[in-house]
Motif scaffolding. Structure first.
Motif: not given
Length: 463
Positions: A31-40
């Motif tokens: 779902a993209g949790k790692t990408a989301f947190l990295t971007s945040l």
């Protein structure tokens, strides 16, 4: 011990002054949790410099001064690997960060200028933001608490459709060689449980989501432990309960029953008690596009998984006492990820499709007067919108690079605005193409609507 008590006391003070926010980020695999947190983290670190955060009011008004990473309060929880994720994105060629496999945490301190009456800027203030990353698969286990072993076993076997059944066949053939009343050696139990776990992994690789127990897919520190060595028992049902309960403790049924109970009491309940109930706000990330690509049975399976996942939450308005001692999630975002993998004209459809998938849980939340909002976003934008001419007509397209590095110019297709009709599946009008991330540089990561999600999740705390 004294230092820990000081931390806890300071946390209580900050919660009482509304200067601390615990934001939980979850979603099923891919779902993209790692990408989301990295971007945040990246966007907040670049706030006021080069981050594009026009939809975050405090950034638009130039009141958000930035963010710093600080030591997390719970030293027993792994640190979210932000630096490692950025290293992957900055590599040549750039790579998507490795997904996290269990719970992780990161703490930020945000500095901002407060607003006084008549719009005047006041003093600077600090918001402590705790980010908690955990697998959505673990939430799929919470309904296990409503079952005993026999009812759970029946439900698992009845819930397998034809496509899912093929991945479970090897395990079912293996377990069929044993009866509920026989004694099975530990090594054989471990073997059968490994067969079952492998069937879950194969189903997940094929696009299925509603898989239990979740820890079989992401075991974390429980890898190899006997608590993960159980499985549903085919061929028995509620009519057999009396005879099964009379079996000796060494029987296959009783051993599986005992381990299921242990899993409930020592894995599922502690997660809910120690972590989940402490969250203030939540974002649930959903890979709607991947489910569309996978076909109707997998799409329906995602719908069931999301309904199960949403039942897990303890939502509600919070009084001061609740905020201090029993915090509950009081604001929710649900987000369809990878919006950059479809053309911009399809983003609105992506949101309405997500709302259709979660129609019943959203109705319940709104009835309870709990704020909830749906988004489409791309945490780290990997494509650029383009137009191409075909048969004398201009058509939207996407330009980017495939995972193999080859340049691509594609039109993925139309996203249905509501739950797909049979005709959609017959013509299969959508082809989701995975893209490689663009090379990351010193500037903030490119994104789509991360600022809108941040405004919803924390904007009211930055006034």
């Amino acid at each position: 011990m004294r230092r820990q008590l000081t931390h806890e006391f300071q946390n209580l003070i900050d919660r009482g002054r509304d200067r601390q926010l615990r934001l939980a980020v979850t979603g099923l695999s891919r779902a993209g949790k790692t990408a989301f947190l990295t971007s945040l983290v990246n966007q907040l670190r670049h706030a006021g410099i080069d981050a594009r955060l026009d939809l975050l009011k405090s950034a638009r008004e130039e009141r958000l001064l930035g963010a710093q990473r600080v030591s997390q309060p719970d030293l027993g929880i792994p640190r979210f690997p932000y630096d490692e994720a950025m290293t992957s994105l900055e590599a040549s060629p750039p790579q998507w960060p490795e997904p996290t496999r269990g719970i992780s945490e990161l703490r930020l301190q945000l500095r901002y200028k407060t607003r006084r009456a008549r719009g005047l800027l006041g003093d600077t203030a600090t918001l402590t933001l705790d980010l908690i990353d955990y697998p959505g698969e673990w939430l799929l286990d919470l309904p296990l608490l409503e079952h005993d072993f026999l009812s759970w076993s029946e439900a698992q076997l009845k819930g397998m459709g034809p496509a899912r059944q093929q991945y479970a066949q090897a395990w079912q053939d293996a377990v069929a060689k044993h009866s509920a009343d026989e004694t099975v050696e530990e090594s054989r139990l471990a073997e059968l449980a490994a067969h079952y776990a492998d069937s879950l992994r194969q189903a997940r690789e094929a696009g299925f989501s509603h898989l239990q127990p979740g820890r079989f897919l992401l075991p974390g520190e429980l890898q190899g432990a006997p608590v993960l060595q159980f499985f549903p028992l085919p061929g028995v049902g509620e009519d057999d309960r009396q005879a099964l309960e009379a079996l000796p403790a060494s029987s296959l049924y009783q051993v599986l029953k005992k381990r299921f109970r242990f899993y409930q009491q020592h894995v599922v309940k502690p997660f809910y008690r120690e972590h989940f109930r402490r969250f203030d706000r939540q974002i649930v990330l959903v890979d709607v596009l991947g489910a569309l690509n996978a076909g109707p049975e997998r799409f329906e399976d995602l719908s069931q998984a999301l309904a199960t996942l949403m039942r897990s939450f303890d939502y509600g308005k919070r009084s001061l006492m609740n905020r201090l001692f029993s915090p509950r999630i009081d604001r929710l975002a649900i987000a369809a990820t990878k919006a950059d993998h479809v053309t911009p004209d399809q983003h609105a459809n992506l949101v309405t499709l997500l709302e259709s998938l979660l129609a019943e849980p959203i109705k319940d939340l709104r009835f309870a007067n709990v704020p909830v909002r749906a988004f489409s976003l791309a945490s780290i934008r990997a494509t650029e919108p383009r137009e191409v001419e075909s048969d004398g007509k201009r058509q939207a397209a996407l330009r980017g690079h495939g995972l193999d590095g080859e340049p691509l110019l594609v039109y993925p297709g139309d996203v249905p605005a509501k739950l797909p009709e049979p005709e959609f599946w017959r013509r299969q009008g959508f082809a989701f193409t995975p893209f490689r991330p663009a090379a990351a540089g010193p500037a903030a990561l490119p994104h789509i609507r991360m600022d809108a999600a941040l405004e919803w999740l924390m904007g009211d705390k930055l006034r």
